[in-house]
Design an enzyme around this catalytic site. Structure first.
Site, PDB file in Angstrom:
ATOM      1  N   ASN A 147       0.803  -1.230   0.000  1.00 14.08           N
ATOM      2  CA  ASN A 147       0.000   0.000   0.000  1.00 14.08           C
ATOM      3  C   ASN A 147       0.837   1.283   0.000  1.00 14.08           C
ATOM      4  OD1 ASN A 147       0.665  -0.575   2.669  1.00 14.08           O
ATOM      5  ND2 ASN A 147      -1.202   0.310   3.492  1.00 14.08           N
ATOM      6  N   GLU A 243       4.753  -4.233  12.234  1.00 12.29           N
ATOM      7  CA  GLU A 243       3.718  -3.196  12.049  1.00 12.29           C
ATOM      8  C   GLU A 243       2.570  -3.876  11.338  1.00 12.29           C
ATOM      9  OE1 GLU A 243       3.610  -0.200  13.063  1.00 12.29           O
ATOM     10  OE2 GLU A 243       5.673   0.182  13.638  1.00 12.29           O
ATOM     11  N   CYS A 277      -3.177   1.451   6.750  1.00 13.19           N
ATOM     12  CA  CYS A 277      -3.256   0.657   7.977  1.00 13.19           C
ATOM     13  C   CYS A 277      -4.010   1.410   9.063  1.00 13.19           C
ATOM     14  CB  CYS A 277      -1.879   0.253   8.447  1.00 13.19           C
ATOM     15  SG  CYS A 277      -0.748   1.627   8.546  1.00 13.19           S
ATOM     16  N   GLU A 453       8.135   2.560  14.702  1.00 11.41           N
ATOM     17  CA  GLU A 453       8.926   3.159  13.635  1.00 11.41           C
ATOM     18  C   GLU A 453       8.931   4.665  13.854  1.00 11.41           C
ATOM     19  OE1 GLU A 453       6.878   1.175  10.132  1.00 11.41           O
ATOM     20  OE2 GLU A 453       8.926   0.406   9.994  1.00 11.41           O
TER      21      GLU A 453
END
Ligand code: NDP
Length: 484
Positions: A147, A243, A277, A453
């Site tokens: 994505n 993630e 997400c 992150e």
């Protein structure tokens, strides 16, 4: 044909080349080489060899090379934005911004990596020196989804390299063509510091995960694959950074700016056709504002321009593949069968025979046990539910296996304080969903992942920590053997 990039060389993989597809019209945009475990082994060994030199390079020299990546990304911004749009289907307007943001990420970690070298701490022994050293881990496998093929990769690459690690990149199959093209922005780095493979997740991806020379797996993708990676990595007790998916709630309080909340819901739900997400996937609205809020969301949703990402006016762009669209449609149909109302959308836009478009969809009358309310949708679907009050909204928000992001719209500081303390999410937004900041951490709780992150935290992930105890005076200690 785009080739694999291993040890600074372009290689054809063992597998038959694959075609890259444009999700907006299903046309073929190019071909790319397809790797196997053989190429994965070559990439790991190249990264392992390169690590010896890269970890010893002065941080200032590494920083200069990372700044050069930023410069190249900016110089090629338009080409990159177009290629990203061609293979992901996403808006060109947004992709331009993501390229610039990726360049900023390299600049940020180039500098941060020069300043993060552990600390000296007082020793309990006067003759000793105690230091905490931060050292790179070694070979990192970066496995990323389709994505955000550039941005999500850069969130791993920039800190991993700044910390002195070397990397083997495994992009998603759907976006391997654009990712193999990134090699040209890294070819000033020493050979083997970055290697880019294409190959299936089950084959090449798992080979990287279980390989004893890979010291860390940095993964962004679905919760199911993340769980599998964690199990496989357990064998070698490998560092994993995950993630994963989300089911982000948006709470709308009656005291909030309802027009702003409605626009934010539509933005957060339908950006990149809901394939973010941290898309808004559930909306809870205080009862008294529900009718007005719903009317406005429906009105806004019906006004959105559905079209290909290459047209800067398109607001809702296609999904990545027909299979993904069918999965999302299935959630909508199941909800409908269970009694939910499809207020708008819920179908392929009439007349669109090519491309993987799905109309932005608003659902009401859903229940918490429906897949559309408990599983990740990852598509342009916005279920909207009335709640008695803020407390109920908070409770329902937290009744999820996921904990990636969450948004509150309220002007009441008491609610905001309670929300930020109690909401079970790693990314907490108030009055503006989806905003990110390179200087702060991004990541999830519960089944949305482990680790963070971006920010200082995003760099820390890529270090091993050593505590050094150095006896400077030397000599024999009274507590050693023999005791007599
Ligand atoms: P997948 O989990 O299907 O795939 C992600 C990557 O893992 C791909 O490169 C894939 O390769 C690879 N892979 C698949 N199976 C394995 C395996 N057994 N071992 C090693 N690697 C494997 O996710 P998607 O690409 O479909 O991306 C969508 C998902 O990503 C959503 O769930 C979304 O929420 C999540 N995501 C999370 C983000 C976050 O920051 N938390 C950000 C963006 C997305 P291949 O394509 O070849 O199968």
């Amino acid at each position: 044909m785009r080739q694999l990039w291993i040890n600074g060389e372009y290689l054809t993989g063992e597998g038959a080349p694959k075609q890259a597809i444009n999700p907006a019209d299903e046309s073929i945009i190019g071909e790319f080489a397809w790797g196997s475990q053989r190429e994965a082994e070559l990439a790991i060994q190249a990264a392992k060899t390169a690590f010896e030199g890269w970890k010893r390079m002065p941080a200032s020299e590494r920083a200069a090379m990372l700044h050069e990546v930023s410069r190249r990304l900016r110089e090629n911004l338009e080409t990159l934005a177009v290629e990203l749009t061609l293979e992901t289907g996403r808006s060109i307007r947004k992709n331009r911004g993501y390229v610039e943001w990726s360049a900023q990420c390299f600049d940020y970690y180039a500098e941060l990596g020069r300043h993060n070298r552990g600390r000296v701490i007082p020793s309990p022994e006067t003759s000793q020196f105690s230091a905490v050293l931060k050292v790179p881990l070694g070979v990192v496998a970066a496995i990323v989804p389709w994505n955000y093929p550039l941005l999500l990769l850069v969130w791993k690459l920039a800190p991993a390299l700044a910390a002195g690690n070397t990397v083997v990149v495994k992009p998603a199959t759907y976006t391997s063509w654009v990712t193999l093209g990134f090699a040209r922005y890294f070819d000033h780095l020493p050979e083997g510091v970055i290697n880019i493979l294409a190959g299936s997740g089950r084959d090449v991806g798992e080979y990287l995960v279980v390989h004893p020379d890979v010291r860390m797996v940095a993964f962004t993708g679905s919760t199911e694959v993340g769980q599998r990676i964690m199990r496989l990595a357990a064998e070698d007790v490998k560092h994993v950074h995950l993630e994963l998916g989300g089911k982000d709630p948006l709470i709308v309080c009656a005291d909030s700016d309802l027009e702003a909340a409605a626009r934010a819901a539509v933005w957060g739900g339908f950006l990149n056709a809901g394939q973010v997400c941290t898309s808004v996937e559930r909306v809870y609205v205080e009862q008294e504002s529900y009718p007005m809020f719903l009317d406005r969301v429906v009105e806004l949703t019906r006004s959105l321009v559905v079209g290909p990402g290459i047209d800067p006016e398109s607001e809702v762009t296609p999904m990545i593949r027909a299979e993904e669209r069918a999965r999302v449609d299935d959630q909508v149909r199941q909800a409908e069968r269970g009694g939910a109302n499809v207020v708008t959308g819920g179908r392929i836009p009439p007349g669109r025979t090519k491309g993987f478009f799905y109309e932005p969809t608003v659902l009401t009358g859903v229940t918490e046990d429906m897949p559309v309310m408990k599983d990740e949708t990852f598509g342009p679907v916005l279920p909207i539910e009335p709640v008695k009050d803020f407390a109920e909204a908070l409770d329902r928000s937290n009744r999820s296996r996921y904990g990636l992001g969450a948004t509150l719209f309220s002007s009441d500081p008491r609610k905001v304080k309670r929300y930020m303390e109690e909401i079970e999410a790693g990314n907490v937004w108030v009055n503006d969903p989806l905003i990110d900041n390179l200087a702060g951490p991004f990541g999830g709780m519960k089944r949305s992942g482990i680790g963070r992150e971006l920010g200082q935290e995003g760099l820390e992930e890529f270090y091993e920590t050593k505590h050094v105890h150095w006896e400077i005076e030397g000599g024999i200690k009274t507590w050693w053997y023999p005791w007599k």
